[in-house]
Design a protein around this motif. Structure first.
Motif, short mmCIF file in Angstrom:
data_model
loop_
_atom_site.label_atom_id
_atom_site.label_comp_id
_atom_site.label_asym_id
_atom_site.label_seq_id
_atom_site.Cartn_x
_atom_site.Cartn_y
_atom_site.Cartn_z
N TYR A 117 0.84 -1.19 0.00
CA TYR A 117 0.00 0.00 0.00
C TYR A 117 0.88 1.25 0.00
O TYR A 117 1.83 1.35 0.80
CB TYR A 117 -0.91 -0.01 1.21
CG TYR A 117 -1.89 -1.16 1.20
CD1 TYR A 117 -2.92 -1.22 0.26
CD2 TYR A 117 -1.79 -2.20 2.12
CE1 TYR A 117 -3.81 -2.29 0.24
CE2 TYR A 117 -2.68 -3.26 2.12
CZ TYR A 117 -3.69 -3.30 1.17
OH TYR A 117 -4.57 -4.35 1.14
N TYR A 118 0.54 2.19 -0.89
CA TYR A 118 1.40 3.37 -1.04
C TYR A 118 0.58 4.62 -1.31
O TYR A 118 -0.56 4.57 -1.78
CB TYR A 118 2.40 3.16 -2.17
CG TYR A 118 1.79 3.18 -3.56
CD1 TYR A 118 1.65 4.38 -4.27
CD2 TYR A 118 1.33 2.01 -4.16
CE1 TYR A 118 1.07 4.40 -5.54
CE2 TYR A 118 0.76 2.02 -5.42
CZ TYR A 118 0.63 3.22 -6.11
OH TYR A 118 0.06 3.24 -7.35
N ASP A 119 1.21 5.75 -1.01
CA ASP A 119 0.71 7.08 -1.38
C ASP A 119 1.95 7.89 -1.70
O ASP A 119 2.93 7.88 -0.93
CB ASP A 119 -0.07 7.69 -0.21
CG ASP A 119 -0.78 8.99 -0.58
OD1 ASP A 119 -0.16 9.84 -1.25
OD2 ASP A 119 -1.94 9.18 -0.18
N TYR A 169 8.93 6.19 -0.89
CA TYR A 169 9.87 6.37 -2.01
C TYR A 169 11.18 5.63 -1.74
O TYR A 169 11.69 4.91 -2.60
CB TYR A 169 10.12 7.86 -2.23
CG TYR A 169 11.35 8.15 -3.06
CD1 TYR A 169 11.38 7.86 -4.42
CD2 TYR A 169 12.49 8.71 -2.48
CE1 TYR A 169 12.52 8.12 -5.19
CE2 TYR A 169 13.62 8.97 -3.23
CZ TYR A 169 13.63 8.68 -4.58
OH TYR A 169 14.76 8.92 -5.32
N LEU A 170 11.71 5.78 -0.53
CA LEU A 170 12.96 5.11 -0.19
C LEU A 170 12.78 3.59 -0.13
O LEU A 170 13.69 2.83 -0.47
CB LEU A 170 13.49 5.64 1.14
CG LEU A 170 13.88 7.12 1.16
CD1 LEU A 170 14.21 7.58 2.57
CD2 LEU A 170 15.06 7.39 0.23
N GLY A 224 -0.57 3.16 8.16
CA GLY A 224 0.28 4.15 7.53
C GLY A 224 0.95 3.52 6.33
O GLY A 224 0.66 2.37 5.98
N VAL A 225 1.81 4.28 5.66
CA VAL A 225 2.57 3.77 4.53
C VAL A 225 4.05 4.08 4.75
O VAL A 225 4.37 5.05 5.45
CB VAL A 225 2.09 4.38 3.19
CG1 VAL A 225 0.69 3.95 2.87
CG2 VAL A 225 2.20 5.90 3.19
N PRO A 226 4.92 3.25 4.16
CA PRO A 226 4.66 2.07 3.35
C PRO A 226 4.17 0.89 4.20
O PRO A 226 4.59 0.73 5.34
CB PRO A 226 6.04 1.76 2.74
CG PRO A 226 7.02 2.26 3.76
CD PRO A 226 6.38 3.49 4.33
N ALA A 227 3.30 0.09 3.62
CA ALA A 227 2.79 -1.08 4.33
C ALA A 227 2.80 -2.28 3.39
O ALA A 227 2.17 -2.26 2.32
CB ALA A 227 1.37 -0.83 4.84
N LEU A 228 3.51 -3.31 3.79
CA LEU A 228 3.60 -4.56 3.04
C LEU A 228 2.80 -5.61 3.79
O LEU A 228 3.00 -5.81 4.99
CB LEU A 228 5.06 -4.99 2.93
CG LEU A 228 5.34 -6.32 2.22
CD1 LEU A 228 5.15 -6.18 0.72
CD2 LEU A 228 6.76 -6.81 2.53
N PHE A 241 3.56 -5.38 7.63
CA PHE A 241 4.87 -4.83 7.98
C PHE A 241 4.90 -3.37 7.55
O PHE A 241 4.95 -3.07 6.36
CB PHE A 241 5.98 -5.64 7.30
CG PHE A 241 6.08 -7.06 7.77
CD1 PHE A 241 6.91 -7.41 8.82
CD2 PHE A 241 5.30 -8.05 7.17
CE1 PHE A 241 6.99 -8.73 9.26
CE2 PHE A 241 5.37 -9.36 7.60
CZ PHE A 241 6.21 -9.70 8.65
N TRP A 242 4.83 -2.49 8.54
CA TRP A 242 4.74 -1.06 8.26
C TRP A 242 6.10 -0.39 8.43
O TRP A 242 6.81 -0.63 9.40
CB TRP A 242 3.74 -0.39 9.21
CG TRP A 242 3.83 1.10 9.20
CD1 TRP A 242 3.37 1.96 8.23
CD2 TRP A 242 4.47 1.93 10.18
NE1 TRP A 242 3.67 3.26 8.56
CE2 TRP A 242 4.34 3.27 9.75
CE3 TRP A 242 5.14 1.66 11.39
CZ2 TRP A 242 4.85 4.35 10.48
CZ3 TRP A 242 5.64 2.73 12.11
CH2 TRP A 242 5.49 4.05 11.65
N GLY A 243 6.45 0.44 7.47
CA GLY A 243 7.63 1.27 7.61
C GLY A 243 8.84 0.76 6.87
O GLY A 243 9.00 -0.43 6.61
N LEU A 244 9.70 1.71 6.53
CA LEU A 244 10.93 1.41 5.81
C LEU A 244 11.82 0.44 6.56
O LEU A 244 12.50 -0.39 5.95
CB LEU A 244 11.67 2.73 5.56
CG LEU A 244 13.04 2.66 4.89
CD1 LEU A 244 12.92 2.11 3.47
CD2 LEU A 244 13.68 4.05 4.87
#
Length: 213
Positions: free
Chosen positions: A16-18, A25-26, A168-172, A179-182
């Motif tokens: 999931y992205y915005d 982006y990273l 929130g994003v990024p979310a895999l 799994f949220w976050g870089l």
């Protein structure tokens, strides 16, 4: 005797992205670390809607967090060797861009171009819509999507993200886990090699700790 699960099996995942998110982006620059094990489908959502639905706020909405967050992104980009330039202003409205990506069924190549427009060229699509469309490889005269179907689809994507545990994003999301976050890429990789992780007593116990507030 139960069959042994193939640890090299390719697992379906959603991402999931915005485009408002520099951390996303990273993240997408590093997603290939996961692609040997995961078939990842990018899905556009509205971060603002997800934050409201989960009683959350983005760091760009908190005055004390903004400079810290932005400077942290600059440092991370330098460390990772990834080009990064903040857009003219931030946060900004991403509704039109996210609707367009929904309408186009954007694949990873197009998703990367959308993030590049914001986070490498440093532009807000709302201020240069024809140029944004051309950067995506479509007709510069493409209008901002306004159909009820696309609006509903983007809202449905956002609600599905919430139902899948994203806040929130990024979310895999895969195998029922979000799994949220870089900084969760390594965690996701570890989980792939340790599929019973979340059934382990330590992981189970913290899910049931009562709030003291």
């Amino acid at each position: 005797m139960m069959p042994t699960k193939d640890v090299n099996e390719i697992i379906k995942a959603v991402f999931y992205y915005d485009i408002i998110s520099p951390y996303t982006y990273l993240y997408i620059h590093q997603r290939r670390r996961l692609e040997e094990r995961l078939a990842i489908e990018p899905i556009p959502i509205l971060l603002g809607g997800l934050l409201r639905a989960t009683d959350n706020r983005g760091p760009g909405e908190v005055a004390a967090k903004r400079p810290h967050t932005y400077q942290h992104c600059i440092w991370l980009a330098e460390k990772l060797g990834i080009p990064l330039q903040f857009p003219e202003h931030h946060p900004f409205q991403t509704v039109a861009a996210q609707r367009l990506l929904t309408q186009l069924g954007a694949n990873w190549s197009m998703v990367e171009k959308a993030f590049e427009y914001v986070w490498v060229l440093g532009k807000d699509p709302n201020l240069s819509w024809p140029e944004f469309c051309e950067h995506l490889g479509i007709d510069f005269a493409t209008p901002k999507p306004d159909s009820p179907q696309i609006k509903a689809q983007l809202m449905a994507n956002t609600e599905q993200a919430r139902c899948n545990g994203a806040f929130g994003v990024p979310a895999l999301v895969f195998n029922g886990h979000c799994f949220w976050g870089l900084d969760t890429i390594d965690w996701a990789l570890e989980y792939l090699n340790r599929p019973n992780m979340f059934q382990e007593p330590a992981y189970q116990s913290v899910c049931n700790i009562p709030s003291g507030l």
